[in-house]
Write an enzyme that holds these catalytic residues in place. Structure first.
Site, short mmCIF file in Angstrom:
data_model
loop_
_atom_site.label_atom_id
_atom_site.label_comp_id
_atom_site.label_asym_id
_atom_site.label_seq_id
_atom_site.Cartn_x
_atom_site.Cartn_y
_atom_site.Cartn_z
N SER A 149 44.46 45.59 41.61
CA SER A 149 44.90 45.21 42.89
C SER A 149 45.31 46.42 43.86
O SER A 149 44.60 47.20 44.04
CB SER A 149 46.16 44.05 42.50
OG SER A 149 46.30 43.59 43.84
N ASP A 226 40.06 34.22 41.30
CA ASP A 226 41.13 34.91 41.98
C ASP A 226 41.58 34.35 43.12
O ASP A 226 40.85 34.55 44.24
CB ASP A 226 40.72 36.33 42.12
CG ASP A 226 41.90 37.43 42.54
OD1 ASP A 226 42.79 36.97 43.20
OD2 ASP A 226 41.89 38.46 42.01
N HIS A 260 43.79 36.45 39.04
CA HIS A 260 44.36 37.85 39.19
C HIS A 260 45.30 38.34 38.26
O HIS A 260 46.11 39.65 38.27
CB HIS A 260 45.10 37.91 40.64
CG HIS A 260 45.16 39.13 41.45
ND1 HIS A 260 43.97 39.70 41.98
CD2 HIS A 260 46.30 39.92 41.76
CE1 HIS A 260 44.31 40.79 42.39
NE2 HIS A 260 45.82 40.85 42.41
#
EC number: 3.1.2.12
Length: 282
Positions: A149, A226, A260
């Protein structure tokens, strides 16, 4: 520079340690984790740096990703820094989860009041490797980087801004084009000011367009389910298009059903360790 050992735990024949030190770049005490595989007892090993995402510390990756067995087998020292300075007493640094504490975005801030402490880019690329090279059995010539991320963004920009420094790079669900996404706009305007042309120096999609360096083999895993992908925070298509234009090889795997979280990371972490071992142990 003095290191204070916070913890040490045996894991897959190696040692998972956490240290604290006074950072020159960040002007505060910082913690980082380091895993020393069994091979580190008898010789120097390659170092693989992991950069975590928003709101994380050095603890998330070492406790949730399940990387230790692969790192032990491939003889890799894994270095896991924190994601921002801590306890700097800057007004507003703890007001939101996506800016300030836990959200350094791996940039060197140029704006007050952040520029004195929020220098994560220089910390990751200069101060921390110097510290690791001086205190642990690592080969300074064999270093790679990966992350998740915000940390995937960090890994990509560190590799792209320093051709040849890292043998390989990979990312899980990276923020690929921060100048165009809400997270990036918030962080960059705060840390780097309103001149958006300066933001491009920390944007992987812009950096890859001007990348002059040696061949870089990029691996990216992205969960198809995600929420931040569908929210337009990650924008991997923009990065892939820029790589294609520059003929830079990128393996992009859209993983059906994955989100995620660290469950996603744990599922594919072995692939990423193998990807880096291929280059680091060559």
């Amino acid at each position: 520079m003095a290191l204070k050992e916070i913890s040490s735990n045996k894991c897959f024949g190696g040692l998972q340690k956490v240290f604290e030190h006074d950072s020159v770049e960040l002007n505060c005490k910082m913690k980082f984790a380091v895993y020393l595989p069994p091979k580190a007892e008898t010789g120097k090993c390659p170092a693989l740096y992991w950069l975590s995402g928003l709101s994380c510390t050095e603890q998330n990756f070492i406790s949730k990703s399940g990387y230790h067995q692969a790192a032990s087998e491939h003889g890799l020292v894994i270095v896991v820094p924190d994601t921002s300075p801590r306890g700097c007493n800057i007004e507003g640094e703890d007001e939101s989860w996506d800016f300030g504490t836990g959200a350094g975005f791996y940039v060197d801030a140029t704006e007050d009041p952040w520029k004195t402490n929020y220098r994560m880019y220089s910390y990751i690329t200069q101060e921390l490797p110097q510290l690791i090279n001086a205190n642990f059995p690592v080969d300074p010539q064999r270093m790679s980087i990966f992350g998740h991320s915000m940390g995937g963004h960090g890994a990509l920009i560190c590799a792209l801004k320093n051709p040849g420094k890292y043998k390989s790079v990979s990312a899980f669900a990276p923020i690929c084009n921060p100048v165009l996404c809400p997270w990036g706009k918030k962080a960059f305007s705060g840390y780097l000011g309103s001149d958006q042309s300066k933001w491009q120096a920390y944007d992987a999609t812009h950096l890859v367009k001007a990348y002059p360096g040696s061949q870089l083999d990029i691996l990216i895993d992205q969960g198809k389910d995600d929420q931040f992908l569908s929210d337009g925070q990650l924008l991997p298509d923009n990065f892939i298009a820029a790589c294609a234009e520059k003929k830079i090889p990128v393996v992009f795997r859209l993983q059906e059903g994955y989100d995620h979280s660290y469950y996603f990371i744990a599922t594919f972490i072995m692939d990423h360790i193998r990807h880096h071992a291929k280059y680091l142990n060559a």
